[in-house]
Scaffold this active site. Sequence first.
Site, PDB file in Angstrom:
ATOM      1  CD  GLU A 100      15.517 -20.266 -36.880  1.00  0.00           C
ATOM      2  OE1 GLU A 100      15.122 -20.474 -38.040  1.00  0.00           O
ATOM      3  OE2 GLU A 100      14.773 -20.328 -35.889  1.00  0.00           O
ATOM      4  CG  HIS A 117      16.337 -17.590 -41.391  1.00  0.00           C
ATOM      5  ND1 HIS A 117      15.193 -16.810 -41.482  1.00  0.00           N
ATOM      6  CD2 HIS A 117      16.061 -18.570 -40.506  1.00  0.00           C
ATOM      7  CE1 HIS A 117      14.269 -17.309 -40.668  1.00  0.00           C
ATOM      8  NE2 HIS A 117      14.768 -18.379 -40.071  1.00  0.00           N
ATOM      9  CG  HIS A 157      12.650 -23.195 -41.450  1.00  0.00           C
ATOM     10  ND1 HIS A 157      13.298 -22.349 -42.318  1.00  0.00           N
ATOM     11  CD2 HIS A 157      12.634 -22.557 -40.251  1.00  0.00           C
ATOM     12  CE1 HIS A 157      13.669 -21.255 -41.668  1.00  0.00           C
ATOM     13  NE2 HIS A 157      13.278 -21.367 -40.417  1.00  0.00           N
ATOM     14  N   GLY A 178       0.625 -27.452 -42.524  1.00  0.00           N
ATOM     15  CA  GLY A 178      -0.385 -27.017 -43.483  1.00  0.00           C
ATOM     16  C   GLY A 178      -0.339 -25.540 -43.797  1.00  0.00           C
ATOM     17  CG  HIS A 229       5.680 -22.909 -41.860  1.00  0.00           C
ATOM     18  ND1 HIS A 229       4.826 -22.865 -40.787  1.00  0.00           N
ATOM     19  CD2 HIS A 229       6.652 -21.991 -41.622  1.00  0.00           C
ATOM     20  CE1 HIS A 229       5.268 -21.967 -39.922  1.00  0.00           C
ATOM     21  NE2 HIS A 229       6.370 -21.419 -40.410  1.00  0.00           N
ATOM     22  CG  ASP A 250      10.389 -22.550 -36.740  1.00  0.00           C
ATOM     23  OD1 ASP A 250      11.124 -22.169 -35.800  1.00  0.00           O
ATOM     24  OD2 ASP A 250      10.164 -21.853 -37.748  1.00  0.00           O
ATOM     25  CB  ALA A 296       6.395 -15.064 -36.112  1.00  0.00           C
ATOM     26  N   GLY A 297       7.499 -18.503 -36.883  1.00  0.00           N
ATOM     27  CA  GLY A 297       7.477 -19.830 -36.279  1.00  0.00           C
ATOM     28  C   GLY A 297       6.104 -20.456 -36.448  1.00  0.00           C
TER      29      GLY A 297
END
Length: 376
Positions: free
Chosen positions: A118, A184, A205, A238, A240, A263, A298-299
């Site tokens: 990634e 991204h 994602h 819940g 993201h 992630d 961040a993840g």
Amino acid sequence: MLKGARVVLPTGTIGAGQVIVEDTRITATAHPHAHVIDVTNHYLVPGFVDIHNHGGGGASFTSGTVDEVLTGIHTHRLHGTTTLVASTVTGDMDFLAQRAGLLSELAEQGDIAGIHFEGPFISPCRKGAHSEELLRDPDPAEVRMLIDAARGHAKMVTLATELPGGIDSVRLLAEHGVIAAVGHTDASYEQTVEAIDAGATVATHLFNAMPALGHRAPGPIAALLEDERVTVELINDGTHLHPAALELAFRHAGAARVAFITDAMDAAGFGDGRYMLGPLEVEVADGVARLVEGGSIAGSTLTLDRAFKRAVTVDGLSVADAVAALSANPARLLGMDDRIGSLEPGKDADLVLLDSAFDVKGVMRKGAWVVDPQLG
């Protein structure tokens, strides 16, 4: 013989079924002296498959030692993830090639199912928790360098396909049997369609780190949702995603095209505190990971058992659809559905035992208990 559970099979759920394990595999017939475990009032589901995971248990797959990476893998196994693809974050090319070498050794040992890169071939406009100064356009020669460094274990590369070299890199990945994932990205709808036609098959994602869905400029989300060739990753923690966004993805893509991912970063299964994600410092508070500088998410600290429980108790998904998103679909995407992803004779004995509240009460991987059955 695990007997009496509600067994979730590709053909439906059996109310009082059984799963028979011999050595490392599921088998159709039991040995006359088989050990019988009564798991009545529980669910038996296939082991979870996570195609996007950066670490856990305090360990990073991007920077940890072999022992630390193994700690992270084991942490997720305790939560039902019996198959895991180790994801890296943006770094310089030499560093990523070195990490690919280390992680490929673990793939050869069977500890991980492969490697997901990634970054660094992502958009500065949608960098999220990636170091901007290390980002670069997706040069096919550099993409090939990472594939070669992974020694046949590169499973996926996330790209901003609208960048110079993006479409050629997608074609290169497709030619080498590596998943090209759109993520991204600041791509338009039309640019995303071009990437899919070139061979991109995954949305990294979905909704996160890409332009929002617009009524005049639908952007990548619409293109990725509408195309039957694309599997969409969703982070069901819940944080993201709003539940309505998750429902939109399931309604439009259908249950067969969704893969729940974690992630996860180091803090998954470990706790709040300060961590490093690549070169960037992360603060984890109340289970939510954000960059210290700038505050971007961040993840996650998600584990797939929590994603499963949330799917059926909060999102209203059926158990069968949750199993598809957590096991069958990612297994198929990895080309491993002949071995994992469902409870069928001949496949690896990877399974998760859940109670009626969908909490993990046992985990088996290749016929060995990672979490012994807790039936009291």
